[in-house]
Motif scaffolding. Structure first.
Motif, PDB file in Angstrom:
ATOM      1  N   SER A   6       0.853  -1.189   0.000  1.00  0.00           N
ATOM      2  CA  SER A   6       0.000   0.000   0.000  1.00  0.00           C
ATOM      3  C   SER A   6       0.885   1.234   0.000  1.00  0.00           C
ATOM      4  O   SER A   6       1.957   1.245   0.601  1.00  0.00           O
ATOM      5  N   ILE A   7       0.426   2.262  -0.710  1.00  0.00           N
ATOM      6  CA  ILE A   7       1.180   3.511  -0.800  1.00  0.00           C
ATOM      7  C   ILE A   7       0.231   4.659  -0.501  1.00  0.00           C
ATOM      8  O   ILE A   7      -0.869   4.731  -1.048  1.00  0.00           O
ATOM      9  N   THR A  39       5.773  13.231   0.408  1.00  0.00           N
ATOM     10  CA  THR A  39       6.255  12.016   1.047  1.00  0.00           C
ATOM     11  C   THR A  39       5.351  10.848   0.685  1.00  0.00           C
ATOM     12  O   THR A  39       4.139  10.908   0.874  1.00  0.00           O
ATOM     13  N   TYR A  40       5.965   9.808   0.151  1.00  0.00           N
ATOM     14  CA  TYR A  40       5.268   8.566  -0.151  1.00  0.00           C
ATOM     15  C   TYR A  40       5.527   7.613   1.010  1.00  0.00           C
ATOM     16  O   TYR A  40       6.678   7.357   1.351  1.00  0.00           O
ATOM     17  N   THR A  41       4.474   7.118   1.641  1.00  0.00           N
ATOM     18  CA  THR A  41       4.612   6.130   2.711  1.00  0.00           C
ATOM     19  C   THR A  41       4.230   4.784   2.121  1.00  0.00           C
ATOM     20  O   THR A  41       3.092   4.579   1.700  1.00  0.00           O
ATOM     21  N   THR A  51      10.916  -4.792  -4.777  1.00  0.00           N
ATOM     22  CA  THR A  51      11.479  -3.588  -5.350  1.00  0.00           C
ATOM     23  C   THR A  51      10.350  -2.884  -6.092  1.00  0.00           C
ATOM     24  O   THR A  51       9.718  -3.468  -6.969  1.00  0.00           O
ATOM     25  N   LEU A  52      10.079  -1.637  -5.700  1.00  0.00           N
ATOM     26  CA  LEU A  52       9.002  -0.862  -6.308  1.00  0.00           C
ATOM     27  C   LEU A  52       9.566   0.272  -7.137  1.00  0.00           C
ATOM     28  O   LEU A  52      10.671   0.742  -6.895  1.00  0.00           O
ATOM     29  N   VAL A  53       8.778   0.720  -8.091  1.00  0.00           N
ATOM     30  CA  VAL A  53       9.122   1.907  -8.867  1.00  0.00           C
ATOM     31  C   VAL A  53       8.029   2.937  -8.598  1.00  0.00           C
ATOM     32  O   VAL A  53       6.853   2.686  -8.861  1.00  0.00           O
ATOM     33  N   ILE A  54       8.426   4.074  -8.053  1.00  0.00           N
ATOM     34  CA  ILE A  54       7.492   5.170  -7.798  1.00  0.00           C
ATOM     35  C   ILE A  54       7.642   6.159  -8.933  1.00  0.00           C
ATOM     36  O   ILE A  54       8.741   6.600  -9.249  1.00  0.00           O
ATOM     37  N   GLU A  89       8.197   2.196   4.845  1.00  0.00           N
ATOM     38  CA  GLU A  89       9.239   3.188   4.581  1.00  0.00           C
ATOM     39  C   GLU A  89       8.615   4.481   4.095  1.00  0.00           C
ATOM     40  O   GLU A  89       7.673   4.475   3.313  1.00  0.00           O
ATOM     41  N   LYS A  90       9.173   5.587   4.569  1.00  0.00           N
ATOM     42  CA  LYS A  90       8.781   6.902   4.065  1.00  0.00           C
ATOM     43  C   LYS A  90       9.801   7.307   3.021  1.00  0.00           C
ATOM     44  O   LYS A  90      11.001   7.207   3.236  1.00  0.00           O
ATOM     45  N   PHE A  91       9.296   7.760   1.867  1.00  0.00           N
ATOM     46  CA  PHE A  91      10.150   8.122   0.745  1.00  0.00           C
ATOM     47  C   PHE A  91       9.828   9.563   0.341  1.00  0.00           C
ATOM     48  O   PHE A  91       8.890   9.804  -0.413  1.00  0.00           O
TER      49      PHE A  91
END
Length: 99
Positions: A6-7, A39-41, A51-54, A89-91
């Motif tokens: 989830s994002i 911020t993407y959580t 491994t994700l690609v935002i 993770e916060k990105f």
């Protein structure tokens, strides 16, 4: 679609103004800019690493600060994020707009 991930996004909108003032040879120069953070959580609820690609929209008048994307298209930046099993993770993506 991946049901194990989830994002959530949040404009931390630390729309803070950064100002610089320089005096040189009798000339006063100022520089104003707005720094915005999105911020993407990301939460991985699966028992395996991912491994994700935002994909973050590229805004023409803004410059990325800090992290660099793995790829840039005409309209977007793509960031690679590695997540451990069960991790959150916060990105943050920080951008600057010079006024």
């Amino acid at each position: 679609m991946d049901l194990g991930t989830s994002i959530a996004t949040l404009w931390d909108s630390k729309a803070e103004e950064a100002r610089e003032i320089h005096a040189r040879r009798g000339i006063l120069t100022t520089r104003n800019s707005v720094v915005e953070t999105r911020t993407y959580t990301i939460r991985n609820v699966d028992r395996k690493a991912k491994t994700l690609v935002i994909e973050h929209a590229a805004r023409p008048e803004y410059t990325l600060l800090g992290r660099q994307p793995m790829e840039k298209t005409r309209d977007a930046y793509r960031f690679e994020v590695k997540l451990a099993a069960g991790a959150t993770e916060k990105f943050p993506v920080v951008e600057e707009h010079v006024l």
